[in-house]
Design a protein around this motif. Structure first.
Motif, PDB file in Angstrom:
ATOM      1  N   THR A  84       0.848  -1.192   0.000  1.00 23.30           N
ATOM      2  CA  THR A  84       0.000   0.000   0.000  1.00 23.30           C
ATOM      3  C   THR A  84       0.879   1.236   0.000  1.00 23.30           C
ATOM      4  OG1 THR A  84      -1.736  -1.154   1.222  1.00 23.30           O
ATOM      5  CG2 THR A  84      -1.811   1.257   1.231  1.00 23.30           C
ATOM      6  N   TYR A  85       0.679   2.066  -1.014  1.00 23.68           N
ATOM      7  CA  TYR A  85       1.369   3.347  -1.143  1.00 23.68           C
ATOM      8  C   TYR A  85       0.329   4.423  -0.826  1.00 23.68           C
ATOM      9  CZ  TYR A  85       4.609   0.566  -4.028  1.00 23.68           C
ATOM     10  OH  TYR A  85       5.479  -0.381  -4.504  1.00 23.68           O
ATOM     11  N   GLU A 136      -0.521   8.356  -0.691  1.00 24.92           N
ATOM     12  CA  GLU A 136      -0.109   9.692  -1.111  1.00 24.92           C
ATOM     13  C   GLU A 136      -0.156  10.643   0.080  1.00 24.92           C
ATOM     14  OE1 GLU A 136      -1.762  11.282  -4.846  1.00 24.92           O
ATOM     15  OE2 GLU A 136      -2.749   9.309  -5.050  1.00 24.92           O
ATOM     16  N   ARG A 143      -4.688   9.518  -0.060  1.00 23.48           N
ATOM     17  CA  ARG A 143      -5.220   8.541  -1.019  1.00 23.48           C
ATOM     18  C   ARG A 143      -4.309   7.315  -1.066  1.00 23.48           C
ATOM     19  NH1 ARG A 143      -5.623   8.827  -7.442  1.00 23.48           N
ATOM     20  NH2 ARG A 143      -6.960   7.013  -7.716  1.00 23.48           N
ATOM     21  N   HIS A 151      -3.143   3.522  -2.495  1.00 25.61           N
ATOM     22  CA  HIS A 151      -3.085   2.677  -3.685  1.00 25.61           C
ATOM     23  C   HIS A 151      -2.555   1.316  -3.235  1.00 25.61           C
ATOM     24  CE1 HIS A 151      -3.318   6.246  -6.358  1.00 25.61           C
ATOM     25  NE2 HIS A 151      -2.639   6.820  -5.373  1.00 25.61           N
ATOM     26  N   VAL A 160      -1.416  -2.215  -4.442  1.00 20.65           N
ATOM     27  CA  VAL A 160      -1.022  -2.851  -5.693  1.00 20.65           C
ATOM     28  C   VAL A 160      -0.298  -4.167  -5.428  1.00 20.65           C
ATOM     29  CG1 VAL A 160      -0.852  -0.658  -6.941  1.00 20.65           C
ATOM     30  CG2 VAL A 160       1.170  -1.578  -5.842  1.00 20.65           C
ATOM     31  N   ASN A 172       3.172   0.668 -11.597  1.00 20.97           N
ATOM     32  CA  ASN A 172       1.736   0.811 -11.348  1.00 20.97           C
ATOM     33  C   ASN A 172       1.280   2.261 -11.374  1.00 20.97           C
ATOM     34  OD1 ASN A 172       0.491  -1.963 -10.642  1.00 20.97           O
ATOM     35  ND2 ASN A 172       2.476  -1.961  -9.618  1.00 20.97           N
ATOM     36  N   ILE A 190       2.091   4.906  -9.588  1.00 25.63           N
ATOM     37  CA  ILE A 190       1.802   5.512  -8.295  1.00 25.63           C
ATOM     38  C   ILE A 190       2.373   6.932  -8.270  1.00 25.63           C
ATOM     39  CG2 ILE A 190       2.113   5.339  -5.800  1.00 25.63           C
ATOM     40  CD1 ILE A 190       0.437   3.050  -7.055  1.00 25.63           C
TER      41      ILE A 190
END
Length: 107
Positions: A5-6, A8, A12, A14, A16, A31, A33
């Motif tokens: 999980t990234y 921001e 938010r 992401h 992946v 991906n 990001i």
């Protein structure tokens, strides 16, 4: 595939799937990001893939090597305990569920 999980700077997230053996930076780049620029392509020659590791994950990652530690001096607002360069973290099964937070900006 390993789920990472990234998050921001605006919150938010992401989630992946990143192939085992890739770096966390490659997972972000491949991906799309936002927030991971990776200007040097993963050579540990810049600090544009800087992230803050979620507190629950700091102790689970391998320690920083000297070159990464030196490059982090060029990162935007580095945190001595949580800052890492994603190009220096190789994905394996032990990283399933890893959570990373992006800084406000990259250098």
């Amino acid at each position: 595939m390993i789920k990472i999980t990234y998050v921001e700077h605006n919150g938010r997230a992401h989630v992946v799937d990143v192939p085992r053996g890739c770096t966390v930076m490659e997972g972000a780049r491949d991906n799309g990001i936002p927030g991971i620029e990776a200007d040097c392509g993963g050579a540990c020659a810049c600090a544009t893939c800087h992230v803050y590791v979620d507190l629950n994950w700091v102790e689970k990652l391998p320690p920083k090597e000297a070159m990464e530690q030196d490059m982090l001096d060029f990162a935007y607002e580095p945190d001595p305990a949580r800052s890492r360069l994603t190009c220096q973290i190789r994905v394996n099964e032990a990283l399933e569920g890893l959570i990373l937070h992006m800084p406000e900006k990259q250098v």
